[in-house]
Scaffold this active site. Structure first.
Site, PDB file in Angstrom:
ATOM      1  CE  LYS A   1     -31.603  -2.243  14.831  1.00  0.00           C
ATOM      2  NZ  LYS A   1     -32.752  -2.820  13.891  1.00  0.00           N
TER       3      LYS A   1
ATOM      4  NE  ARG B   1     -29.755  -0.515   6.111  1.00  0.00           N
ATOM      5  CZ  ARG B   1     -29.956  -1.636   5.354  1.00  0.00           C
ATOM      6  NH1 ARG B   1     -30.435  -1.495   4.075  1.00  0.00           N
ATOM      7  NH2 ARG B   1     -29.876  -2.763   6.059  1.00  0.00           N
TER       8      ARG B   1
ATOM      9  CG  HIS C   1     -34.283   2.109   6.288  1.00  0.00           C
ATOM     10  ND1 HIS C   1     -34.201   1.420   7.716  1.00  0.00           N
ATOM     11  CD2 HIS C   1     -35.286   2.946   6.627  1.00  0.00           C
ATOM     12  CE1 HIS C   1     -35.055   1.963   8.238  1.00  0.00           C
ATOM     13  NE2 HIS C   1     -35.534   2.829   8.049  1.00  0.00           N
TER      14      HIS C   1
ATOM     15  CG  ASP D   1     -31.639  -4.527   8.453  1.00  0.00           C
ATOM     16  OD1 ASP D   1     -31.053  -4.128   9.393  1.00  0.00           O
ATOM     17  OD2 ASP D   1     -32.835  -4.536   8.025  1.00  0.00           O
ATOM     18  CG  ASP D   2     -30.808  -5.164  12.661  1.00  0.00           C
ATOM     19  OD1 ASP D   2     -30.344  -4.287  11.947  1.00  0.00           O
ATOM     20  OD2 ASP D   2     -31.839  -5.196  13.319  1.00  0.00           O
TER      21      ASP D   2
ATOM     22  CG  HIS E   1     -34.707  -5.423  10.721  1.00  0.00           C
ATOM     23  ND1 HIS E   1     -36.016  -5.246  11.103  1.00  0.00           N
ATOM     24  CD2 HIS E   1     -34.240  -4.384  11.063  1.00  0.00           C
ATOM     25  CE1 HIS E   1     -36.497  -4.169  11.650  1.00  0.00           C
ATOM     26  NE2 HIS E   1     -35.190  -3.571  11.720  1.00  0.00           N
TER      27      HIS E   1
ATOM     28  CG  ASP F   1     -27.796  -2.613   8.752  1.00  0.00           C
ATOM     29  OD1 ASP F   1     -27.596  -3.586   9.651  1.00  0.00           O
ATOM     30  OD2 ASP F   1     -29.252  -2.026   8.832  1.00  0.00           O
ATOM     31  CG  ASN F   2     -27.698  -2.026  12.658  1.00  0.00           C
ATOM     32  OD1 ASN F   2     -28.267  -1.313  11.875  1.00  0.00           O
ATOM     33  ND2 ASN F   2     -28.046  -3.388  13.465  1.00  0.00           N
TER      34      ASN F   2
ATOM     35  CB  SER G   1     -37.219  -1.817   8.972  1.00  0.00           C
ATOM     36  OG  SER G   1     -36.033  -1.241   9.110  1.00  0.00           O
TER      37      SER G   1
ATOM     38  CB  CYS H   1     -31.402   0.745   9.364  1.00  0.00           C
ATOM     39  SG  CYS H   1     -31.774  -0.937   9.973  1.00  0.00           S
TER      40      CYS H   1
ATOM     41  CE  LYS I   1     -33.740  -1.820   6.474  1.00  0.00           C
ATOM     42  NZ  LYS I   1     -33.632  -2.043   7.623  1.00  0.00           N
TER      43      LYS I   1
HETATM   44 MG    MG Z   1     -29.863  -2.958  10.642  1.00  0.00          MG
END
Ligand code: MG
Length: 461
Positions: free
Chosen positions: A286, A78, A135, A34-35, A216, A268-269, A158, A74, A133
């Site tokens: 991001k 996803r 989301h 995540d991130d 994250h 994811d980003n 998140s 996110c 996670k």
């Molecule tokens: Mg993310």
């Protein structure tokens, strides 16, 4: 002789095809950060975060340099991973209030009618689980257990989304088992769950989807990793996930599953660029459609099938996981709906001279089509709202063209020099607008998101 050979082939082909498909579908482990930024791993140039296990994954497998998600945040990203479709196609590009992602007790989520990668693999005989996670909607109708996963353990959105009346929940399947959940032990608990799932399913093909809470904000490295890295809590947490990935690889080795397991690691980003994250050498963060928002690290390892030390600089995306993993598993793609993903098996297996089947990639930010890539070219389209990453600062956006093969940092606008290229990419953007929409303009190929009348009763207190 020729006739005999033909007869032999006719008789043998269906059997041998069946034998290949039924005896060797690979296990699949998909680790989704995540991130995590483009420059956050040692094998992608980080000198701050120590990632020996992930660097080994790269050395023993393939590293993708031009690998993309479909959104800088996110939920939309996803949605694409799960469905092989652009976020606007499945209407998860914004939430019910036109915000960037889904929030707790959302009435919107991933439509149960969409076909997910987990559903395809489950139908193909795989054991499936989601640990981490999600989301894509916190109402029971939208949870992983309604989207092809046999089981689920994790947080539904998140880790910064705890609310007074909805403290951050930890869920097992469709029940909240702790709220608020203590975050520092989460990576350890996810890893234990993952090892237990692999061990339990060692005799049959399995799909382990492991979307970590890491990295994250707010940052919660686990015990044993706090204060250990040269990059604060951010580095501590990445190093914990690196060690956890090492544990998973060791589990595969101990159970003699290494040669029949494809392990994928991506994000994811991009990083938001604060608190130690890096998208170097890319521009932006991001939340933006600069490269730093949407180009992410991607590693794949499958000893004996993917050659060691391979590097792929062809255009590829999380969109492509669904058709590619479906092909590797001998599964069936949904026939009645459009999928944006393409089968990139030849790239994954690092076949000599393999070329990407992907001739375009569209960069959307919420509702807006902001850029298109084709080959080495990226055309940035003029648009109303452009965020220079997480600062929220709005920029003017003239038409820009970048040659990403020589200018991955998007510094030198060469639009005036290559009018024919600009025109060619504009045409691609025009087609995307018709199909997927842009701003208030609807696309003819969009499908509805899932909706419920009431927010999840399991989450509200
Ligand atoms: Mg993310």
């Amino acid at each position: 002789m020729k006739l005999l050979l033909a007869l032999l082939l006719l008789v043998q082909s269906p059997c041998s095809l069946f034998a290949v498909q039924s005896s060797t579908p690979p296990n699949i482990i998909l680790i989704y950060m995540d991130d995590l930024g483009y420059g956050d791993l040692g094998c992608f140039g980080s000198t701050k975060n120590r990632t020996p296990n992930l660097d080994r994954m790269a050395a023993e497998g393939i590293r993708f340099t031009d690998f993309y998600v479909t959104s800088g945040v996110c939920t939309p990203s996803r949605a694409s991973l799960m469905t092989g479709c652009y976020p606007r196609r499945v209407n998860l590009h914004v939430d019910e209030n036109d915000k960037w992602v889904l929030f707790p007790a959302a009435r919107k989520g991933l439509n149960p009618k969409e076909t997910t990668i987990a559903e395809i693999l489950k139908t193909a005989g795989y054991a499936t689980t989601c640990i981490g996670k999600w989301h894509l909607g916190d109402h029971p109708d939208f949870l992983p257990t309604r989207h092809g996963f046999d089981s689920y353990f994790g947080i539904p959105y998140s880790n910064d989304m705890g609310r007074k009346n909805i403290p951050l929940p930890l869920m097992r399947d469709e029940e909240v088992i702790e709220a608020p959940v203590k975050q520092a032990p989460l990576t350890r608990r996810y890893t234990d769950e993952a090892i237990s799932f692999i061990t339990k399913n060692k005799e049959r093909p399995f799909f382990l989807y492991l979307p970590h809470t890491c990295v994250h904000l707010p940052l919660f490295p686990g015990e044993g990793f706090q204060g250990k890295s040269a990059n604060g809590k951010y580095g501590d947490w990445i190093e914990e996930v690196d060690a956890a990935t090492g544990e998973l690889l060791k589990t595969l080795k101990d159970l003699k599953l290494e040669k029949n397991t494809l392990v994928i690691f991506t994000s994811d980003n991009g990083s938001n660029g604060r608190n130690g994250g890096s998208n170097a050498p890319l521009k932006g963060t991001k939340g933006s459609t600069h490269e730093g928002g949407m180009r992410v690290p991607c590693l794949m390892r499958w000893p004996g099938t993917i050659p060691p030390g391979a590097i792929c600089s062809q255009l590829a995306s999380t969109l492509d996981f669904l058709p590619t993993l479906t092909a590797l598993a001998g599964g069936a793609l949904p026939q009645e709906r459009k999928i944006d993903g393409l089968n990139i098996t030849d790239l994954v297996l690092a076949k000599e001279g393999a070329q990407t089947p992907r001739s375009s990639l569209f960069y959307y930010h919420t509702t807006q089509l902001q850029a298109v890539r084709s080959g080495k070219w990226k055309l940035v389209l003029p648009h109303d709202v452009r965020f220079d990453g997480w600062s929220g600062k709005k920029e003017d956006s003239p038409l820009e063209l970048y040659d990403l093969s020589t200018d991955p940092s998007e510094n030198s606008n060469v639009a005036a020099k290559y009018p024919a290229v600009v025109e060619q990419l504009r045409k691609l953007a025009h087609e995307a607008r018709k199909d997927l929409g842009d701003g208030p303009q609807k696309g003819t190929g969009q499908r509805p998101a899932g909706w419920v009348d009431q927010a999840s009763p399991r989450l509200l207190r």
